[in-house]
Motif scaffolding. Structure first.
Motif, PDB file in Angstrom:
ATOM      1  N   VAL A   1      66.227  51.884  26.893  1.00 46.86           N
ATOM      2  CA  VAL A   1      65.368  52.805  27.662  1.00 46.86           C
ATOM      3  C   VAL A   1      66.219  53.729  28.530  1.00 46.86           C
ATOM      4  N   LEU A   2      67.353  53.234  29.041  1.00 45.08           N
ATOM      5  CA  LEU A   2      68.234  54.039  29.908  1.00 45.08           C
ATOM      6  C   LEU A   2      69.478  54.513  29.165  1.00 45.08           C
ATOM      7  N   MET A   3      69.536  54.256  27.852  1.00 42.29           N
ATOM      8  CA  MET A   3      70.772  54.524  27.112  1.00 42.29           C
ATOM      9  C   MET A   3      71.127  56.002  27.054  1.00 42.29           C
ATOM     10  N   SER A   4      70.145  56.899  27.146  1.00 41.04           N
ATOM     11  CA  SER A   4      70.466  58.332  27.053  1.00 41.04           C
ATOM     12  C   SER A   4      71.382  58.749  28.213  1.00 41.04           C
ATOM     13  N   GLN A   5      71.301  58.048  29.354  1.00 46.12           N
ATOM     14  CA  GLN A   5      72.195  58.398  30.475  1.00 46.12           C
ATOM     15  C   GLN A   5      73.438  57.520  30.532  1.00 46.12           C
ATOM     16  N   PHE A   6      73.404  56.353  29.838  1.00 48.02           N
ATOM     17  CA  PHE A   6      74.539  55.422  29.964  1.00 48.02           C
ATOM     18  C   PHE A   6      75.480  55.428  28.751  1.00 48.02           C
ATOM     19  N   ALA A   7      75.030  56.010  27.626  1.00 43.93           N
ATOM     20  CA  ALA A   7      75.822  55.874  26.386  1.00 43.93           C
ATOM     21  C   ALA A   7      77.265  56.360  26.573  1.00 43.93           C
TER      22      ALA A   7
ATOM     23  N   ARG B   1      81.851  49.440  22.317  1.00 41.46           N
ATOM     24  CA  ARG B   1      81.872  50.102  21.009  1.00 41.46           C
ATOM     25  C   ARG B   1      80.662  49.788  20.131  1.00 41.46           C
ATOM     26  N   ARG B   2      79.938  48.715  20.460  1.00 47.55           N
ATOM     27  CA  ARG B   2      78.779  48.456  19.607  1.00 47.55           C
ATOM     28  C   ARG B   2      77.631  47.871  20.423  1.00 47.55           C
ATOM     29  N   ILE B   3      76.408  48.182  19.975  1.00 45.85           N
ATOM     30  CA  ILE B   3      75.219  47.750  20.707  1.00 45.85           C
ATOM     31  C   ILE B   3      74.157  47.233  19.744  1.00 45.85           C
ATOM     32  N   ASN B   4      73.315  46.343  20.267  1.00 46.09           N
ATOM     33  CA  ASN B   4      72.085  45.950  19.583  1.00 46.09           C
ATOM     34  C   ASN B   4      70.935  46.454  20.439  1.00 46.09           C
ATOM     35  N   VAL B   5      69.952  47.055  19.780  1.00 54.72           N
ATOM     36  CA  VAL B   5      68.811  47.636  20.494  1.00 54.72           C
ATOM     37  C   VAL B   5      67.524  46.963  20.028  1.00 54.72           C
ATOM     38  N   SER B   6      66.727  46.519  20.994  1.00 55.66           N
ATOM     39  CA  SER B   6      65.456  45.861  20.668  1.00 55.66           C
ATOM     40  C   SER B   6      64.415  46.913  20.317  1.00 55.66           C
ATOM     41  N   LEU B   7      63.794  46.791  19.133  1.00 52.08           N
ATOM     42  CA  LEU B   7      62.734  47.708  18.703  1.00 52.08           C
ATOM     43  C   LEU B   7      61.865  46.989  17.672  1.00 52.08           C
ATOM     44  N   ASP B   8      60.606  46.701  18.029  1.00 49.81           N
ATOM     45  CA  ASP B   8      59.741  45.899  17.150  1.00 49.81           C
ATOM     46  C   ASP B   8      58.721  46.729  16.389  1.00 49.81           C
TER      47      ASP B   8
ATOM     48  N   ASP C   1      61.759  57.080  25.078  1.00 49.98           N
ATOM     49  CA  ASP C   1      62.999  56.796  25.822  1.00 49.98           C
ATOM     50  C   ASP C   1      63.991  56.061  24.920  1.00 49.98           C
ATOM     51  N   VAL C   2      63.472  55.133  24.109  1.00 46.79           N
ATOM     52  CA  VAL C   2      64.323  54.360  23.205  1.00 46.79           C
ATOM     53  C   VAL C   2      64.897  55.266  22.111  1.00 46.79           C
ATOM     54  N   PHE C   3      64.044  56.135  21.555  1.00 44.37           N
ATOM     55  CA  PHE C   3      64.522  57.061  20.514  1.00 44.37           C
ATOM     56  C   PHE C   3      65.626  57.963  21.080  1.00 44.37           C
ATOM     57  N   LYS C   4      65.418  58.468  22.313  1.00 37.67           N
ATOM     58  CA  LYS C   4      66.440  59.333  22.936  1.00 37.67           C
ATOM     59  C   LYS C   4      67.730  58.531  23.163  1.00 37.67           C
ATOM     60  N   GLY C   5      67.561  57.284  23.600  1.00 41.97           N
ATOM     61  CA  GLY C   5      68.730  56.430  23.839  1.00 41.97           C
ATOM     62  C   GLY C   5      69.512  56.177  22.566  1.00 41.97           C
ATOM     63  N   LEU C   6      68.797  55.909  21.470  1.00 40.64           N
ATOM     64  CA  LEU C   6      69.460  55.662  20.182  1.00 40.64           C
ATOM     65  C   LEU C   6      70.183  56.910  19.696  1.00 40.64           C
ATOM     66  N   GLU C   7      69.525  58.043  19.856  1.00 39.38           N
ATOM     67  CA  GLU C   7      70.117  59.320  19.423  1.00 39.38           C
ATOM     68  C   GLU C   7      71.434  59.573  20.173  1.00 39.38           C
TER      69      GLU C   7
ATOM     70  N   ALA D   1      73.317  57.305  21.720  1.00 39.85           N
ATOM     71  CA  ALA D   1      74.302  56.278  21.352  1.00 39.85           C
ATOM     72  C   ALA D   1      74.967  56.642  20.020  1.00 39.85           C
ATOM     73  N   LYS D   2      74.168  57.152  19.104  1.00 41.58           N
ATOM     74  CA  LYS D   2      74.689  57.571  17.793  1.00 41.58           C
ATOM     75  C   LYS D   2      75.628  58.773  17.967  1.00 41.58           C
ATOM     76  N   ARG D   3      75.201  59.743  18.794  1.00 36.56           N
ATOM     77  CA  ARG D   3      76.018  60.946  19.018  1.00 36.56           C
ATOM     78  C   ARG D   3      77.384  60.574  19.627  1.00 36.56           C
ATOM     79  N   VAL D   4      77.360  59.619  20.551  1.00 46.08           N
ATOM     80  CA  VAL D   4      78.584  59.210  21.238  1.00 46.08           C
ATOM     81  C   VAL D   4      79.551  58.480  20.294  1.00 46.08           C
ATOM     82  N   GLY D   5      78.963  57.750  19.276  1.00 44.54           N
ATOM     83  CA  GLY D   5      79.825  57.118  18.296  1.00 44.54           C
ATOM     84  C   GLY D   5      79.722  55.606  18.190  1.00 44.54           C
ATOM     85  N   PHE D   6      78.742  55.003  18.906  1.00 45.05           N
ATOM     86  CA  PHE D   6      78.603  53.544  18.788  1.00 45.05           C
ATOM     87  C   PHE D   6      78.387  53.166  17.325  1.00 45.05           C
ATOM     88  N   ASN D   7      79.145  52.168  16.887  1.00 42.50           N
ATOM     89  CA  ASN D   7      79.034  51.740  15.481  1.00 42.50           C
ATOM     90  C   ASN D   7      79.599  50.328  15.329  1.00 42.50           C
ATOM     91  N   PRO D   8      78.827  49.380  14.760  1.00 40.31           N
ATOM     92  CA  PRO D   8      77.454  49.613  14.319  1.00 40.31           C
ATOM     93  C   PRO D   8      76.466  49.636  15.468  1.00 40.31           C
TER      94      PRO D   8
END
Ligand code: SF4
Length: 266
Positions: free
Chosen positions: A98-104, A113-120, A138-144, A146-153
């Motif tokens: 939920v806060l990942m868009s500001q913390f990524a 370097r890698r994260i797990n995100v809860s999404l049901d 908020d979750v979609f923005k956070g994932l976007e 995190a992906k842009r920054v390079g988290f993998n997987p």
């Protein structure tokens, strides 16, 4: 270290807070939670000292959990401190994003370097119901981000009722695949009733090869999620607490009558 059943215990999950900015129905009680007192919450120095001791006893995989870790004040500093500890080959975090868009970016810069995100579910109304008021965007923005920054997987943790063929699970899987994320299906668990199963697409819930220890935000090392066993690291000291926990790790989980998911970190 090996436990009595010859399982190599090398994975430490650390709950850095019992607080969360969501209220998921299968995790948080309806009438709120009895929050851990501030003075009982481990400091960053206590957490990092504990990890160093755990690494000296064979831990090389560390996961940061909660509650929701991103609501812990100074979380980026804590990640930076942990990422500097030599001997950790794998550092990850489980978050609701939920806060990942500001913390990524700050987390990436700190060494995560890698994260797990809860999404049901992908359904905005269902998400609001499950989380008691959360906003899925908020979750979609956070994932976007995190992906842009390079988290993998980036792995999606999807809680299922009974099967990964449920419509929500199928939708989440398609979403994950189309974004280059991995997906893991976690069967609905119940601590008190001792209901748990193996994670589909992951390692959790397989007692015969369990390699985990859990540290709670208020300083208890737990050898098993589905057990009431817990050893206070402030009283025993990190080394003895870890050795005791590994020495008493049960062959398999049974039930946990004392803890809650939000204060153990799942
Ligand atoms: S129930 Fe306990 S022993 Fe089994 S996988 Fe979970 S933590 Fe490990």
């Amino acid at each position: 270290m090996l436990d009595r059943y010859n399982r190599k215990i090398n994975y430490l999950r650390i709950s850095v807070t019992d607080r969360c900015n969501l209220r998921c129905t299968y995790c948080m009680p309806e009438d709120g939670i009895a929050q851990v007192k501030h003075e009982d919450i481990l400091t960053f120095d206590e957490i990092t000292a504990f990890i160093k001791e755990a690494v000296s006893l064979g831990v090389n995989k560390v996961r940061i959990t909660g509650g929701e870790p991103l609501v812990r004040k100074g979380i980026v500093d804590l990640v930076r401190m942990i990422a500097k500890i030599s001997g950790i080959d794998d550092l990850s975090m489980t978050t609701n994003a939920v806060l990942m868009s500001q913390f990524a970016q700050p987390l990436w810069d700190a060494g995560l370097r890698r994260i797990n995100v809860s999404l049901d579910t992908l359904d905005i109304e269902k998400f609001k119901l499950i989380t008691r008021g959360g906003n899925i965007n908020d979750v979609f923005k956070g994932l976007e981000e995190a992906k842009r920054v390079g988290f993998n997987p980036i792995k999606i943790n999807c809680v299922i009722d009974k099967s990964s063929n449920e419509p929500d699970a199928i939708a989440v899987k398609e979403f994950a695949i189309s974004n280059g994320f991995e997906v893991r299906f976690i069967p609905m668990m119940n601590l008190e009733q001792g209901i748990f199963g193996q994670v589909e697409g992951g390692e959790g819930g397989n007692c015969s090869s369990c390699n985990r220890l859990r540290l709670t935000a208020n300083g208890y090392i737990k050898p098993c999620l589905f057990s009431d066993l817990g050893f206070n690291i402030r009283e025993l000291g990190a080394r003895i607490a870890i050795q005791t926990a590994i020495g008493q790790k049960p062959e398999s989980g049974s039930q946990n009558l004392e803890g809650e998911f939000y204060n153990i970190g799942g």
